[in-house]
Design an enzyme around this catalytic site. Structure first.
Site, short mmCIF file in Angstrom:
data_model
loop_
_atom_site.label_atom_id
_atom_site.label_comp_id
_atom_site.label_asym_id
_atom_site.label_seq_id
_atom_site.Cartn_x
_atom_site.Cartn_y
_atom_site.Cartn_z
N THR A 40 0.81 -1.23 0.00
CA THR A 40 0.00 0.00 0.00
C THR A 40 0.84 1.27 0.00
OG1 THR A 40 -0.11 -0.12 2.41
CG2 THR A 40 -1.98 -1.02 1.19
N TYR A 41 2.11 1.20 0.33
CA TYR A 41 2.92 2.41 0.44
C TYR A 41 3.09 3.04 -0.95
CZ TYR A 41 4.21 0.75 5.13
OH TYR A 41 4.19 0.31 6.44
N ALA A 42 2.56 4.26 -1.06
CA ALA A 42 2.57 5.00 -2.34
C ALA A 42 1.97 4.16 -3.46
CB ALA A 42 3.98 5.46 -2.70
N ASN A 43 0.93 3.37 -3.09
CA ASN A 43 0.25 2.51 -4.06
C ASN A 43 1.22 1.62 -4.85
OD1 ASN A 43 -2.34 3.43 -3.40
ND2 ASN A 43 -2.19 5.16 -4.81
N LYS A 66 4.33 -6.19 3.22
CA LYS A 66 3.07 -6.55 3.86
C LYS A 66 1.94 -6.60 2.84
CE LYS A 66 4.52 -3.43 7.54
NZ LYS A 66 5.23 -2.52 6.61
#
Length: 303
Positions: A40-43, A66
């Site tokens: 999910t980090y920066a998509n 993750k």
């Protein structure tokens, strides 16, 4: 795993490509071998940049990522079918054929933990994942996961990643004890509480410009009287021992037996070097007791 790891949640977002490369290079030069990210980090951009800038150095590091939170266009959750899809996408973005530590980002109440562990066990047995872990789990959820892994003979979680710092001590009453009981590694994130524990924010002093707390109202709520008073006490304690509050914040965490590595974000090479250097203070039992006397009881930790 190095005592200090790099939290990669801002790669490709607050930290642009050039600075991401700078942070990764500085980390490796400083002896850091642990990079923690998530799909999910920066998509997904964080994973992509890590894969690109590590390049041939991939085998020298521990990559943790993750799954489970919503990724636009991909999905969310801990169901086996989604887990396999998320893992394949992460592998592609990271440009690798294995992940060192694959973590469930948060519990999924709609999916039996045994189902998730079964799918993770398949990835481990296939050689695509070396170890599995979890994040944002309570002590009871850790016990449930351990019981399920034991019952079905699945690979068990070897680590849990929860928020923990001098200003957020929620794991202390139960989770840390459960980690020691299960011989799990505890990986604290937000160890500096959005910069409060770096010494940048002091009582009666102007707020530094161009910082997260200055820019965003939701972070400004951290500047409570209780937190600022506690920071003053901690600054003074560190100073009398010949250290900075940053050194106190990171070394205090590492003094806890279950803590394997501190996940610290960095937006520059200098921040990486400072975080690594901060881990050199060996905080002993007597100092832990002195620090505990400065802190409020865990049931009344400031927000």
């Amino acid at each position: 795993m190095s005592a200090v790891g790099v939290g990669c949640n801002n790669f490709g977002m607050r930290v642009d490509e050039a600075r991401t490369r700078e942070v990764i290079d500085a980390a490796l030069e400083s002896g850091v071998n642990f990079f923690d990210t998530a799909d999910t980090y920066a998509n997904g951009r964080s994973e992509e940049l890590i894969g690109r800038f590590l390049g041939s150095r991939r085998s020298d590091v521990v990559i943790a990522t993750k799954f489970g939170l919503e990724v636009p266009g991909q999905g969310k959750g801990a169901r086996p079918e989604y887990l396999r899809k998320a893992f394949a996408a992460s592998l592609k973005r990271l440009g690798t054929d294995y992940v060192d530590l694959y973590q469930l980002h948060k519990p999924d109440p709609e999916v039996p933990i045994s189902d998730t562990l079964g799918a993770l066990d398949e990835l481990v047995k296939a050689g695509k994942v070396r170890e599995i872990g979890c994040s944002n789990f309570s002590a009871d959820e850790l016990r449930q996961a351990h019981a399920a892994a034991t019952r079905f003979g699945y690979q068990r979680f070897v680590s849990v990643q929860n928020e923990y710092s001098l200003l957020h001590r929620e794991p202390e009453p139960e989770v840390l004890a459960e980690c020691e009981l299960q011989e799990m590694a505890f990986l604290p994130y937000f160890p500096l509480k959005s910069g409060l524990l770096t010494g940048k924010y002091r009582k009666g002093q102007p707020m530094p410009e161009d910082t997260r707390i200055a820019k965003f109202e939701r972070y400004r709520t951290l500047l409570t009287k209780e937190n600022l008073d506690l920071i003053e006490r901690l600054v003074e304690y560190a100073k009398t021992h010949g250290h900075t509050i940053l050194e106190l914040a990171i070394s205090w965490l590492l003094a806890h037996p279950a803590v394997a590595s501190v996940i610290a974000g960095a937006s520059s090479a200098q921040q990486v070097r400072s975080n690594v250097s901060a881990a050199k203070w060996r905080v002993g039992p007597a100092e832990l007791a002195e620090i505990a006397a400065l802190l409020p009881p865990t049931e009344r930790v400031p927000a």
